[in-house]
Scaffold this motif. Structure first.
Motif, PDB file in Angstrom:
ATOM      1  N   UNK A  61       0.845  -1.203   0.000  1.00 40.38           N
ATOM      2  CA  UNK A  61       0.000   0.000   0.000  1.00 40.38           C
ATOM      3  C   UNK A  61       0.873   1.243   0.000  1.00 40.38           C
ATOM      4  N   UNK A  62       0.825   2.006  -1.107  1.00 46.60           N
ATOM      5  CA  UNK A  62       1.625   3.209  -1.220  1.00 46.60           C
ATOM      6  C   UNK A  62       0.842   4.464  -1.531  1.00 46.60           C
ATOM      7  N   UNK A  63      -0.465   4.354  -1.701  1.00 50.48           N
ATOM      8  CA  UNK A  63      -1.282   5.492  -2.128  1.00 50.48           C
ATOM      9  C   UNK A  63      -2.377   5.734  -1.098  1.00 50.48           C
ATOM     10  N   UNK A  64      -2.492   6.981  -0.641  1.00 49.45           N
ATOM     11  CA  UNK A  64      -3.535   7.370   0.316  1.00 49.45           C
ATOM     12  C   UNK A  64      -4.602   8.179  -0.406  1.00 49.45           C
ATOM     13  N   UNK A  65      -5.816   7.669  -0.460  1.00 51.82           N
ATOM     14  CA  UNK A  65      -6.952   8.392  -1.026  1.00 51.82           C
ATOM     15  C   UNK A  65      -7.721   9.020   0.127  1.00 51.82           C
TER      16      UNK A  65
END
Length: 341
Positions: free
Chosen positions: A213-217
């Motif tokens: 997990x590398x993307x924060x929405x």
């Protein structure tokens, strides 16, 4: 002596009225050593988005801010960014989202791909600070995603949690996009990502997905991405029809794309019915439904489903803005990844 990380990635940020959030987005992209360029397109903002974006520069010369005088939509903004950038790898970052540290390193550790995406954490705006300390650590578990799995992951089923794979934010090889003359369709203001990825997969793109997990929405109740016009739904199902007409698809791929077209067309019919009810009255809405009997199942099913959706949401472990309890929700779970095999 450790070799410097190669800087070969351009991060594209299409922004409209994002002055409050864009500094964090830009900072998270510039913090990645592999990022050679960050191209921000201010898409006709009425606030200080462009000025605030320029002020977020870190002195490395990697930030390029371009302002559109009029709003042209995210597809046009991203296409312009592709045109003015030079890096061989392209990535998308929404103006109110951010990267977790080390995202590029995790993605670029993989090989044999034209597109590569990772897991997304949906986080309430109030929990964004410090979120990197709270996310789960997942093994990469790479999978190749084909057209069938991708389209399946974008067909909603009421009461069943779907993968929402169209929300993925992959890195893309410019060489593949150029080889097949692929760019975002500027007729679309909904599903432009889905359409581009589907057209790429229809042309044989190797689309790899990792569970890391590398993307924060960041989820907000008033997010622009959560709203769309009725005509946007119509243009999206027409885009499905265009792929079916133009691409050489297997029988299974054509069948699932037709199901997606029917799914989006059903959402359009329900929205069109409700628009008529609101603007012209219930009699006009029912007259339309009776004149289009093929639309009746979508209209009736949609109305019933909407009446019960709030009860399902109240029990879900999801951000508050998504109707849940406030817990972090991950885009890819084991079920979604199994479908991506």
């Amino acid at each position: 002596m450790t070799a410097a990380a190669p800087t070969n990635v351009c991060i594209i940020i299409a922004a409209k009225n994002a002055a409050d959030t864009i500094p964090k987005a830009i900072a998270s992209a510039l913090a990645e050593p592999e990022v050679a360029e960050v191209v921000v397109i201010d898409d006709g903002s009425t606030d200080d988005t462009a000025a605030v974006a320029r002020a977020a520069a870190d002195g490395s010369g990697r930030l390029n801010v371009v302002r559109f005088e009029e709003n042209r939509g995210p597809a046009a903004a991203r296409n312009h960014a592709i045109a003015v950038s030079k890096s061989p790898l392209l990535g998308i970052l929404d103006a109110d989202d951010f990267f977790f540290p080390g995202r590029m390193r995790q993605l670029l550790a993989q090989d044999d791909w034209d597109f590569i995406a990772d897991n997304i954490a949906f986080i309430d705006a109030g929990q964004a600070t410090g979120a990197a300390r709270n996310i789960q650590r997942f093994a990469p578990s790479p999978r190749l995603l084909d057209l069938v799995g991708f389209v399946e992951g974008n067909i909603s089923r009421r009461g069943v949690r779907r993968g929402e794979i169209g929300f993925l934010k992959p890195l893309m090889r410019r060489s593949f996009l150029d080889q097949f003359d692929l760019r975002y369709s500027e007729t679309l203001r909904l599903g432009e990502d889905f359409d581009l990825y589907a057209r790429a997969l229809a042309r044989g793109a190797r689309y790899k997905v990792i569970h890391s997990c590398g993307y924060a929405a960041v989820v907000r109740g008033d997010s622009l991405s959560g709203s769309h016009r009725t005509i946007d739904l119509r243009r999206l199902y027409e885009a499905d029809r265009a792929i079916l007409a133009e691409a050489r698809l297997s029988g299974e791929a054509a069948a699932v794309l037709r199901r997606h077209e029917r799914h989006i067309r059903g959402r359009y019919e329900l929205r069109h019915f409700l628009d008529l009810k609101r603007s012209e009255g219930i009699a006009s809405a029912f007259a339309y439904a009776l004149a289009h009997p093929g639309a009746l199942p979508a209209i009736v099913g949609g109305i019933i489903g909407d009446k019960t959706e709030q009860f399902r949401r109240s029990r879900s472990a999801a951000p508050v803005a998504l109707g849940g309890t406030g817990d972090i929700r991950y885009l890819l779970d084991a079920f979604a990844l199994e479908r991506a095999e």
